[in-house]
Design an enzyme around this catalytic site. Structure first.
Site, PDB file in Angstrom:
ATOM      1  N   CYS A  16       0.817  -1.209   0.000  1.00  0.00           N
ATOM      2  CA  CYS A  16       0.000   0.000   0.000  1.00  0.00           C
ATOM      3  C   CYS A  16       0.857   1.268   0.000  1.00  0.00           C
ATOM      4  O   CYS A  16       1.503   1.543  -1.004  1.00  0.00           O
ATOM      5  CB  CYS A  16      -0.998  -0.045   1.142  1.00  0.00           C
ATOM      6  SG  CYS A  16      -2.474   0.902   0.754  1.00  0.00           S
TER       7      CYS A  16
ATOM      8  N   ARG B 247     -12.140   6.931  -1.902  1.00  0.00           N
ATOM      9  CA  ARG B 247     -11.064   5.976  -1.646  1.00  0.00           C
ATOM     10  C   ARG B 247     -11.485   4.627  -2.206  1.00  0.00           C
ATOM     11  O   ARG B 247     -12.669   4.308  -2.264  1.00  0.00           O
ATOM     12  CB  ARG B 247     -10.809   5.858  -0.136  1.00  0.00           C
ATOM     13  CG  ARG B 247     -10.296   7.135   0.505  1.00  0.00           C
ATOM     14  CD  ARG B 247      -9.972   6.904   1.965  1.00  0.00           C
ATOM     15  NE  ARG B 247      -8.837   6.022   2.150  1.00  0.00           N
ATOM     16  CZ  ARG B 247      -7.565   6.388   2.010  1.00  0.00           C
ATOM     17  NH1 ARG B 247      -7.264   7.630   1.691  1.00  0.00           N
ATOM     18  NH2 ARG B 247      -6.595   5.518   2.201  1.00  0.00           N
TER      19      ARG B 247
ATOM     20  N   HIS C 230      -3.672  -5.642   1.754  1.00  0.00           N
ATOM     21  CA  HIS C 230      -3.222  -5.732   3.146  1.00  0.00           C
ATOM     22  C   HIS C 230      -4.350  -6.308   3.966  1.00  0.00           C
ATOM     23  O   HIS C 230      -5.224  -6.986   3.439  1.00  0.00           O
ATOM     24  CB  HIS C 230      -2.723  -4.391   3.679  1.00  0.00           C
ATOM     25  CG  HIS C 230      -3.663  -3.246   3.498  1.00  0.00           C
ATOM     26  ND1 HIS C 230      -4.882  -3.183   4.093  1.00  0.00           N
ATOM     27  CD2 HIS C 230      -3.545  -2.108   2.768  1.00  0.00           C
ATOM     28  CE1 HIS C 230      -5.471  -2.046   3.766  1.00  0.00           C
ATOM     29  NE2 HIS C 230      -4.699  -1.379   2.946  1.00  0.00           N
TER      30      HIS C 230
HETATM   31  N1  GLN Z   1      -2.007   6.921   2.021  1.00  0.00           N
HETATM   32  C1  GLN Z   1      -2.093   6.099   0.859  1.00  0.00           C
HETATM   33  C2  GLN Z   1      -3.424   6.225   0.122  1.00  0.00           C
HETATM   34  O1  GLN Z   1      -4.416   6.522   0.741  1.00  0.00           O
HETATM   35  C3  GLN Z   1      -1.783   4.660   1.221  1.00  0.00           C
HETATM   36  C4  GLN Z   1      -2.805   4.030   2.107  1.00  0.00           C
HETATM   37  C5  GLN Z   1      -2.374   2.731   2.693  1.00  0.00           C
HETATM   38  O2  GLN Z   1      -1.188   2.493   2.975  1.00  0.00           O
HETATM   39  N2  GLN Z   1      -3.354   1.888   2.990  1.00  0.00           N
HETATM   40  O3  GLN Z   1      -3.484   6.033  -1.063  1.00  0.00           O
END
Ligand code: GLN
Length: 231
Positions: free
Chosen positions: A82, A116, A184
C-alpha cells in the site's frame, strides 16, 4: 510505516521460517537509520497515511534509496504494501505536491478526486516460471491511483475489487524480486503460499524446496478471504 496490520505479515514470515528451522531476525529501520543492503534477505515497507508517507519518503530518498537499489539488484526481496508500494514507485502526487519515491518500480501514483478505493479484493497472479496461476486475496484501502509505466509488469489481474487504479483491471507491480501491492489486512496470513514464495526467493531457493507445513488452518483463512471478495 506499519499501519494496516503490517505486523501480521512479519509474524507469518517469522513463524514459517521458525517452523522449518530457518533462522529469522527482524531489524526495524526508523527515520534517519541507514540500511545495509547486504545485511538482509528481505526488505519490507508497510502501509501508511499520506502524512506519514511524506516523512518516510524524504528519509527513504536521503538515507535508504541507494541501499534498496543495491539490495534489489542482488535479488534481495523488496516488498512494499500500500503506502510502501506507492513509495517504491517514482512519485505520489497529492494535493499539488509530488512526494518522490525510490523508483524501484516504474509506477506513479496520483491522489485523484473521487472516493477511496476500499474493500475486499482478489487477484490472479502468475509469478512466472513453471509456477501455476494462483490467487491472492486481501483488503484494500487507498486514495491513490497507481499507474504502470510502459513495460512495467503488474503483480496480478483483478478478479474482484479495485486494484491499482479502479479501472485498468490490474493490481500491484513486480520487477524481479521487488513487489508492490495494495493488498493488506494483512496480506500474508491469508496467502501463506505467497509468504513461502517470498521466503524461498529471499533465500535463493525454489518454493518446492521448502519443507511442507500443516496449512489446514491457513487454507481456511485463504478461502475465507476469497469468499469475502466473492471469488
Ligand atoms: N495513504 C495512501 C493512500 O491513501 C496509502 C494508504 C495505505 O497504505 N493503505 O493512497
Amino acid at each position: 510505516m506499519n499501519i494496516y496490520a503490517d505486523r501480521g505479515n512479519l509474524l507469518v514470515l517469522e513463524r514459517r521460517c521458525a517452523w522449518r528451522g530457518i533462522g529469522f531476525e527482524l531489524t526495524p529501520s526508523g527515520l534517519g537509520e541507514p540500511l545495509h543492503p547486504d545485511a538482509h534477505d528481505l526488505f519490507y515497507l508497510g502501509g501508511g497515511q499520506d502524512r506519514d508517507q511524506r516523512l518516510c519518503a524524504e528519509d527513504l530518498i536521503e538515507t535508504k534509496r541507494e541501499a534498496l537499489h543495491a539490495a534489489a539488484s542482488r535479488d534481495a526481496v523488496v516488498l512494499g504494501v500500500c503506502g510502501g508500494y506507492q513509495l517504491l514507485g517514482h512519485s505520489y502526487a497529492l494535493g499539488g505536491d509530488q512526494i518522490p519515491g525510490v523508483a524501484l518500480l516504474d509506477v506513479h501514483t496520483v491522489r485523484e478526486d473521487g472516493p477511496r478505493l476500499i474493500g475486499n479484493v482478489a487477484i490472479e497472479v502468475a509469478l512466472g516460471g513453471d509456477e501455476p496461476t494462483q490467487v491472492l486475496a486481501g483488503f484494500e484501502n487507498h486514495g491513490g491511483r497507481t499507474h504502470l509505466d510502459d513495460g512495467q509488469r503488474a503483480l496480478g489481474r483483478v478478479l474482484k475489487g479495485h486494484g491499482n487504479d479502479g479501472r485498468g483491471g490490474f493490481e500491484g507491480a513486480m520487477r524481479g524480486n521487488t513487489i508492490g501491492t495494495y493488498l493488506h489486512g494483512p496480506l500474508l496470513p491469508k496467502n501463506v503460499w505467497f509468504a513461502d514464495w517470498l521466503i524461498a526467493r529471499a533465500l535463493g531457493l525454489d518454493p518446492a524446496e521448502l519443507a511442507p507445513l500443516d496449512d489446514r488452518l491457513e487454507q481456511q483463512a485463504h478461502l475465507s478471504a476469497r469468499r469475502a471478495a466473492g471469488v
